[in-house]
Design a protein around this motif. Structure first.
Motif, PDB file in Angstrom:
ATOM      1  N   ARG A  88       6.743 -17.068  36.580  1.00 39.24           N
ATOM      2  CA  ARG A  88       8.046 -16.856  37.194  1.00 39.24           C
ATOM      3  C   ARG A  88       8.369 -18.024  38.104  1.00 39.24           C
ATOM      4  N   SER A  89       9.513 -18.655  37.854  1.00 41.08           N
ATOM      5  CA  SER A  89       9.973 -19.745  38.706  1.00 41.08           C
ATOM      6  C   SER A  89      11.183 -19.278  39.504  1.00 41.08           C
ATOM      7  N   ASP A  90      10.993 -19.076  40.793  1.00 37.15           N
ATOM      8  CA  ASP A  90      12.124 -18.730  41.649  1.00 37.15           C
ATOM      9  C   ASP A  90      13.093 -19.905  41.765  1.00 37.15           C
ATOM     10  N   SER A  91      12.571 -21.125  41.668  1.00 42.55           N
ATOM     11  CA  SER A  91      13.427 -22.312  41.767  1.00 42.55           C
ATOM     12  C   SER A  91      14.422 -22.378  40.615  1.00 42.55           C
ATOM     13  N   ASP A  96       6.406 -23.543  42.446  1.00 46.89           N
ATOM     14  CA  ASP A  96       6.192 -22.350  41.624  1.00 46.89           C
ATOM     15  C   ASP A  96       4.973 -22.464  40.704  1.00 46.89           C
ATOM     16  N   PHE A  97       4.949 -23.519  39.881  1.00 50.97           N
ATOM     17  CA  PHE A  97       3.904 -23.602  38.859  1.00 50.97           C
ATOM     18  C   PHE A  97       2.526 -23.877  39.457  1.00 50.97           C
ATOM     19  N   TYR A 123      13.776 -28.751  38.754  1.00 58.69           N
ATOM     20  CA  TYR A 123      12.471 -28.745  38.090  1.00 58.69           C
ATOM     21  C   TYR A 123      11.350 -29.308  38.955  1.00 58.69           C
ATOM     22  N   PRO A 153       3.380 -26.972  31.904  1.00 55.15           N
ATOM     23  CA  PRO A 153       4.580 -26.141  31.959  1.00 55.15           C
ATOM     24  C   PRO A 153       5.650 -26.656  30.998  1.00 55.15           C
ATOM     25  N   ALA A 193      10.272 -26.430  40.742  1.00 53.64           N
ATOM     26  CA  ALA A 193       9.601 -25.501  39.836  1.00 53.64           C
ATOM     27  C   ALA A 193       8.135 -25.881  39.646  1.00 53.64           C
TER      28      ALA A 193
END
Length: 314
Positions: free
Chosen positions: A42-45, A133-134, A126, A110, A129
Protein backbone atom coordinates in the motif's frame (compact mmCIF):
# COMPACT_ATOMS: atom_id res chain seq x y z
CA UNK A 1 26.15 -40.81 20.83
CA UNK A 2 24.97 -39.93 17.34
CA UNK A 3 27.61 -38.71 14.85
CA UNK A 4 27.54 -35.00 14.00
CA UNK A 5 26.47 -34.32 10.40
CA UNK A 6 28.86 -32.52 8.04
CA UNK A 7 26.41 -29.62 7.73
CA UNK A 8 26.10 -29.21 11.52
CA UNK A 9 29.86 -29.50 11.93
CA UNK A 10 30.46 -26.74 9.37
CA UNK A 11 28.08 -24.31 11.03
CA UNK A 12 29.80 -25.04 14.36
CA UNK A 13 33.11 -24.05 12.74
CA UNK A 14 31.54 -20.84 11.40
CA UNK A 15 30.19 -19.85 14.81
CA UNK A 16 33.29 -20.76 16.80
CA UNK A 17 35.98 -19.42 14.51
CA UNK A 18 34.19 -16.23 13.52
CA UNK A 19 34.55 -16.49 9.76
CA UNK A 20 34.22 -13.24 7.81
CA UNK A 21 31.94 -12.22 4.92
CA UNK A 22 33.93 -14.15 2.33
CA UNK A 23 33.55 -17.40 4.26
CA UNK A 24 29.90 -16.59 4.90
CA UNK A 25 29.39 -16.18 1.16
CA UNK A 26 30.96 -19.59 0.61
CA UNK A 27 28.50 -21.25 2.99
CA UNK A 28 25.58 -19.39 1.41
CA UNK A 29 26.57 -20.71 -2.00
CA UNK A 30 26.16 -24.37 -1.06
CA UNK A 31 22.65 -23.95 -2.57
CA UNK A 32 22.87 -20.80 -4.69
CA UNK A 33 19.37 -20.62 -6.19
CA UNK A 34 17.15 -17.94 -4.67
CA UNK A 35 13.38 -17.69 -4.83
CA UNK A 36 10.94 -15.04 -6.04
CA UNK A 37 7.83 -13.69 -4.35
CA UNK A 38 5.23 -11.35 -5.87
CA UNK A 39 2.72 -9.22 -4.04
CA UNK A 40 1.39 -5.70 -3.51
CA UNK A 41 2.13 -2.96 -0.98
CA UNK A 42 0.00 0.00 0.00
CA UNK A 43 1.39 3.36 -1.06
CA UNK A 44 -0.23 6.28 0.73
CA UNK A 45 1.86 8.61 -1.45
CA UNK A 46 0.13 7.24 -4.56
CA UNK A 47 -3.18 6.45 -2.93
CA UNK A 48 -3.27 2.86 -4.20
CA UNK A 49 -1.80 -0.62 -3.97
CA UNK A 50 1.37 -1.16 -6.01
CA UNK A 51 2.76 -4.52 -7.22
CA UNK A 52 6.27 -5.57 -6.26
CA UNK A 53 8.64 -8.52 -6.55
CA UNK A 54 11.23 -9.71 -4.07
CA UNK A 55 14.21 -11.99 -4.62
CA UNK A 56 14.95 -13.97 -1.47
CA UNK A 57 18.38 -15.56 -1.01
CA UNK A 58 18.66 -19.36 -0.82
CA UNK A 59 19.25 -19.42 2.95
CA UNK A 60 16.17 -17.28 3.74
CA UNK A 61 13.81 -20.23 4.21
CA UNK A 62 16.25 -22.33 6.22
CA UNK A 63 17.64 -19.65 8.57
CA UNK A 64 14.53 -18.11 10.19
CA UNK A 65 16.46 -15.97 12.70
CA UNK A 66 18.89 -14.51 10.19
CA UNK A 67 18.60 -10.97 8.78
CA UNK A 68 19.91 -9.81 5.41
CA UNK A 69 21.22 -6.75 3.56
CA UNK A 70 18.74 -5.19 1.15
CA UNK A 71 18.95 -3.94 -2.44
CA UNK A 72 16.05 -1.82 -3.71
CA UNK A 73 16.07 -2.25 -7.51
CA UNK A 74 14.21 0.10 -9.87
CA UNK A 75 13.20 -1.17 -13.33
CA UNK A 76 13.19 0.77 -16.61
CA UNK A 77 10.49 2.30 -18.82
CA UNK A 78 7.80 0.01 -20.22
CA UNK A 79 8.97 -2.68 -17.80
CA UNK A 80 7.68 -3.86 -14.46
CA UNK A 81 8.73 -5.79 -11.37
CA UNK A 82 8.51 -9.15 -13.18
CA UNK A 83 11.24 -8.25 -15.67
CA UNK A 84 13.92 -8.88 -13.04
CA UNK A 85 13.18 -12.59 -13.34
CA UNK A 86 11.89 -12.65 -16.93
CA UNK A 87 14.95 -10.88 -18.40
CA UNK A 88 17.47 -13.18 -16.73
CA UNK A 89 18.77 -10.97 -13.92
CA UNK A 90 17.74 -13.39 -11.19
CA UNK A 91 19.50 -16.19 -13.07
CA UNK A 92 22.62 -14.01 -13.31
CA UNK A 93 22.49 -13.40 -9.55
CA UNK A 94 22.15 -17.13 -8.92
CA UNK A 95 25.17 -17.73 -11.16
CA UNK A 96 27.24 -15.16 -9.26
CA UNK A 97 26.32 -16.86 -5.99
CA UNK A 98 27.20 -20.27 -7.42
CA UNK A 99 30.68 -18.95 -8.25
CA UNK A 100 31.12 -17.63 -4.72
CA UNK A 101 31.28 -14.03 -5.95
CA UNK A 102 28.50 -12.73 -3.70
CA UNK A 103 26.81 -13.66 -0.46
CA UNK A 104 23.14 -13.54 0.41
CA UNK A 105 21.03 -10.39 0.23
CA UNK A 106 17.42 -9.54 -0.52
CA UNK A 107 16.42 -7.66 -3.69
CA UNK A 108 13.08 -5.82 -3.71
CA UNK A 109 11.63 -4.42 -6.96
CA UNK A 110 8.59 -2.08 -6.89
CA UNK A 111 6.51 -1.33 -9.98
CA UNK A 112 7.40 2.18 -11.10
CA UNK A 113 5.26 2.53 -14.24
CA UNK A 114 6.99 5.19 -16.44
CA UNK A 115 7.44 7.62 -13.55
CA UNK A 116 11.24 8.03 -13.49
CA UNK A 117 10.69 7.63 -9.74
CA UNK A 118 10.28 11.36 -9.12
CA UNK A 119 7.59 13.44 -7.46
CA UNK A 120 6.25 14.73 -10.76
CA UNK A 121 5.46 18.41 -11.21
CA UNK A 122 1.89 17.49 -12.02
CA UNK A 123 1.27 13.87 -11.21
CA UNK A 124 2.22 10.94 -9.00
CA UNK A 125 4.77 11.13 -6.18
CA UNK A 126 6.95 8.12 -6.89
CA UNK A 127 10.01 9.28 -4.97
CA UNK A 128 7.84 9.40 -1.85
CA UNK A 129 6.34 6.02 -2.77
CA UNK A 130 9.83 4.46 -2.72
CA UNK A 131 11.28 6.26 0.30
CA UNK A 132 8.23 6.64 2.54
CA UNK A 133 6.13 3.62 1.59
CA UNK A 134 8.05 0.81 -0.12
CA UNK A 135 11.25 0.83 1.93
CA UNK A 136 9.42 0.71 5.30
CA UNK A 137 7.07 -1.95 3.95
CA UNK A 138 9.93 -4.21 2.82
CA UNK A 139 11.80 -3.82 6.08
CA UNK A 140 8.69 -4.73 8.08
CA UNK A 141 7.60 -7.60 5.83
CA UNK A 142 11.02 -9.22 5.31
CA UNK A 143 13.99 -9.94 7.57
CA UNK A 144 16.32 -7.14 6.52
CA UNK A 145 19.12 -5.67 8.63
CA UNK A 146 17.28 -2.36 8.80
CA UNK A 147 20.47 -0.30 8.80
CA UNK A 148 21.94 2.22 6.38
CA UNK A 149 25.05 0.05 6.07
CA UNK A 150 22.84 -2.83 5.00
CA UNK A 151 20.94 -0.97 2.25
CA UNK A 152 21.74 -0.20 -1.38
CA UNK A 153 19.58 1.21 -4.17
CA UNK A 154 20.11 0.24 -7.81
CA UNK A 155 18.35 0.47 -11.14
CA UNK A 156 18.43 0.23 -14.91
CA UNK A 157 17.73 2.94 -17.52
CA UNK A 158 14.84 4.99 -16.06
CA UNK A 159 15.49 3.10 -12.83
CA UNK A 160 19.19 3.97 -12.99
CA UNK A 161 18.23 7.63 -13.12
CA UNK A 162 15.81 7.10 -10.22
CA UNK A 163 18.35 5.20 -8.14
CA UNK A 164 21.00 7.90 -8.55
CA UNK A 165 18.57 10.73 -7.81
CA UNK A 166 17.06 9.07 -4.74
CA UNK A 167 20.47 8.08 -3.37
CA UNK A 168 21.87 11.58 -3.94
CA UNK A 169 18.83 13.17 -2.25
CA UNK A 170 18.70 10.65 0.62
CA UNK A 171 22.29 9.53 1.30
CA UNK A 172 21.49 8.89 4.96
CA UNK A 173 19.32 5.93 3.90
CA UNK A 174 21.78 3.98 1.74
CA UNK A 175 25.35 2.75 1.84
CA UNK A 176 25.59 2.87 -1.93
CA UNK A 177 23.99 3.16 -5.35
CA UNK A 178 24.44 1.20 -8.58
CA UNK A 179 23.05 2.39 -11.93
CA UNK A 180 23.13 0.73 -15.34
CA UNK A 181 22.66 2.70 -18.59
CA UNK A 182 20.99 5.41 -16.50
CA UNK A 183 18.69 7.75 -18.44
CA UNK A 184 20.57 10.96 -17.67
CA UNK A 185 19.78 14.12 -19.62
CA UNK A 186 22.59 16.69 -19.72
CA UNK A 187 20.17 19.60 -20.25
CA UNK A 188 16.46 20.31 -20.51
CA UNK A 189 15.24 18.58 -23.69
CA UNK A 190 14.06 21.07 -26.31
CA UNK A 191 11.67 20.59 -29.22
CA UNK A 192 13.55 18.88 -32.05
CA UNK A 193 14.30 20.92 -35.15
CA UNK A 194 13.30 18.11 -37.49
CA UNK A 195 10.47 15.58 -37.54
CA UNK A 196 13.11 13.04 -38.57
CA UNK A 197 14.83 13.40 -35.19
CA UNK A 198 13.07 10.46 -33.55
CA UNK A 199 15.29 10.40 -30.47
CA UNK A 200 14.80 14.16 -30.05
CA UNK A 201 11.04 13.77 -30.34
CA UNK A 202 11.04 10.98 -27.79
CA UNK A 203 13.23 12.93 -25.35
CA UNK A 204 11.10 16.06 -25.59
CA UNK A 205 7.83 14.17 -25.26
CA UNK A 206 9.16 12.44 -22.14
CA UNK A 207 10.40 15.74 -20.68
CA UNK A 208 6.95 17.32 -21.00
CA UNK A 209 5.46 14.49 -18.95
CA UNK A 210 8.10 14.70 -16.22
CA UNK A 211 9.09 18.34 -15.93
CA UNK A 212 6.02 20.25 -17.13
CA UNK A 213 4.75 21.31 -20.55
CA UNK A 214 6.83 23.11 -21.66
CA UNK A 215 9.57 21.68 -19.42
CA UNK A 216 10.31 23.82 -16.36
CA UNK A 217 14.08 24.41 -16.26
CA UNK A 218 14.17 24.95 -12.48
CA UNK A 219 12.18 21.77 -11.82
CA UNK A 220 14.43 19.87 -14.23
CA UNK A 221 17.56 21.03 -12.36
CA UNK A 222 16.07 19.94 -9.04
CA UNK A 223 15.68 16.45 -10.51
CA UNK A 224 18.94 16.18 -12.43
CA UNK A 225 21.51 13.77 -10.97
CA UNK A 226 24.17 16.09 -12.40
CA UNK A 227 22.86 19.18 -10.60
CA UNK A 228 22.09 17.34 -7.37
CA UNK A 229 25.59 15.82 -7.36
CA UNK A 230 27.12 19.28 -7.65
CA UNK A 231 24.89 20.78 -4.96
CA UNK A 232 25.23 17.89 -2.48
CA UNK A 233 28.80 16.77 -3.07
CA UNK A 234 29.72 16.73 0.62
CA UNK A 235 26.70 14.59 1.53
CA UNK A 236 27.08 12.04 -1.26
CA UNK A 237 30.74 11.37 -0.48
CA UNK A 238 29.37 8.98 2.13
CA UNK A 239 27.94 6.78 -0.65
CA UNK A 240 29.64 4.00 -2.57
CA UNK A 241 28.77 4.88 -6.18
CA UNK A 242 28.88 2.62 -9.23
CA UNK A 243 27.48 3.22 -12.71
CA UNK A 244 28.09 1.80 -16.17
CA UNK A 245 26.72 2.41 -19.65
CA UNK A 246 27.09 0.93 -23.11
CA UNK A 247 29.22 2.66 -25.70
CA UNK A 248 26.49 1.89 -28.27
CA UNK A 249 23.56 3.07 -26.13
CA UNK A 250 20.78 3.69 -28.67
CA UNK A 251 19.39 6.62 -26.66
CA UNK A 252 22.86 8.19 -26.32
CA UNK A 253 22.72 8.03 -22.54
CA UNK A 254 26.43 7.29 -22.69
CA UNK A 255 26.81 11.09 -23.02
CA UNK A 256 24.89 11.78 -19.81
CA UNK A 257 26.74 9.07 -17.91
CA UNK A 258 30.09 10.39 -19.09
CA UNK A 259 29.01 13.85 -17.93
CA UNK A 260 28.11 12.46 -14.48
CA UNK A 261 31.55 10.86 -14.28
CA UNK A 262 33.16 14.22 -15.09
CA UNK A 263 30.90 16.03 -12.62
CA UNK A 264 31.75 13.66 -9.77
CA UNK A 265 35.45 13.96 -10.59
CA UNK A 266 35.17 17.75 -10.55
CA UNK A 267 33.59 17.80 -7.08
CA UNK A 268 35.93 15.06 -5.86
CA UNK A 269 33.32 12.41 -5.13
CA UNK A 270 34.83 8.89 -5.38
CA UNK A 271 32.97 6.54 -7.70
CA UNK A 272 33.31 3.63 -10.12
CA UNK A 273 32.36 4.32 -13.74
CA UNK A 274 32.66 2.03 -16.74
CA UNK A 275 31.93 2.81 -20.38
CA UNK A 276 31.57 -0.75 -21.64
CA UNK A 277 31.01 -2.30 -25.03
CA UNK A 278 27.29 -2.85 -25.45
CA UNK A 279 23.89 -1.32 -25.97
CA UNK A 280 21.00 -0.29 -23.75
CA UNK A 281 18.83 -2.42 -21.50
CA UNK A 282 18.56 -5.71 -19.68
CA UNK A 283 21.02 -7.61 -21.88
CA UNK A 284 23.65 -5.01 -21.00
CA UNK A 285 23.00 -5.50 -17.28
CA UNK A 286 23.16 -9.29 -17.57
CA UNK A 287 26.46 -9.00 -19.44
CA UNK A 288 27.79 -6.73 -16.67
CA UNK A 289 26.22 -8.73 -13.84
CA UNK A 290 29.41 -10.02 -12.25
CA UNK A 291 30.81 -6.51 -11.89
CA UNK A 292 27.42 -5.12 -10.81
CA UNK A 293 26.68 -7.75 -8.17
CA UNK A 294 30.30 -7.71 -7.06
CA UNK A 295 29.97 -4.00 -6.29
CA UNK A 296 26.72 -4.62 -4.40
CA UNK A 297 28.28 -7.32 -2.27
CA UNK A 298 31.45 -5.33 -1.54
CA UNK A 299 29.24 -2.48 -0.37
CA UNK A 300 26.90 -4.61 1.72
CA UNK A 301 29.27 -7.26 3.12
CA UNK A 302 30.61 -5.03 5.94
CA UNK A 303 27.04 -4.82 7.31
CA UNK A 304 27.16 -8.56 7.98
CA UNK A 305 28.93 -9.01 11.32
CA UNK A 306 32.08 -11.13 10.85
CA UNK A 307 31.50 -14.64 12.01
CA UNK A 308 27.77 -14.21 12.53
CA UNK A 309 25.44 -16.67 10.85
CA UNK A 310 22.49 -14.72 12.25
CA UNK A 311 22.99 -11.03 11.55
CA UNK A 312 20.46 -9.12 13.62
CA UNK A 313 18.81 -5.74 13.34
CA UNK A 314 20.80 -3.09 15.18
Amino acid sequence: MKPVSICAWWWLVVLVLGLGPEAQAATDNLNPTGSMEYGVFRSDSLGRDVPYAVSLPPSYATSPERRYPLVIFLHGMFNDERDWEARGVQAALDAARAKGQVGDFIVAIPRGENSFYINAKQGDRYEDAIVRDFLPFVEKRYRTLGTRQGRLIAGISMGGYGALLIAFKHPSLFAGVAAHCAAIFTEVPRPPQSADDRIGLWRYGLATKLYGDPPDAEFFEAHSPLAVARARADAIRTLNIYFDVGSEDRYRFDIGNQRLHETLDAVRVPHEFTLATGGHGWAFLVARSEAAFGFCWRTLAPSVSPGSAKSRRK
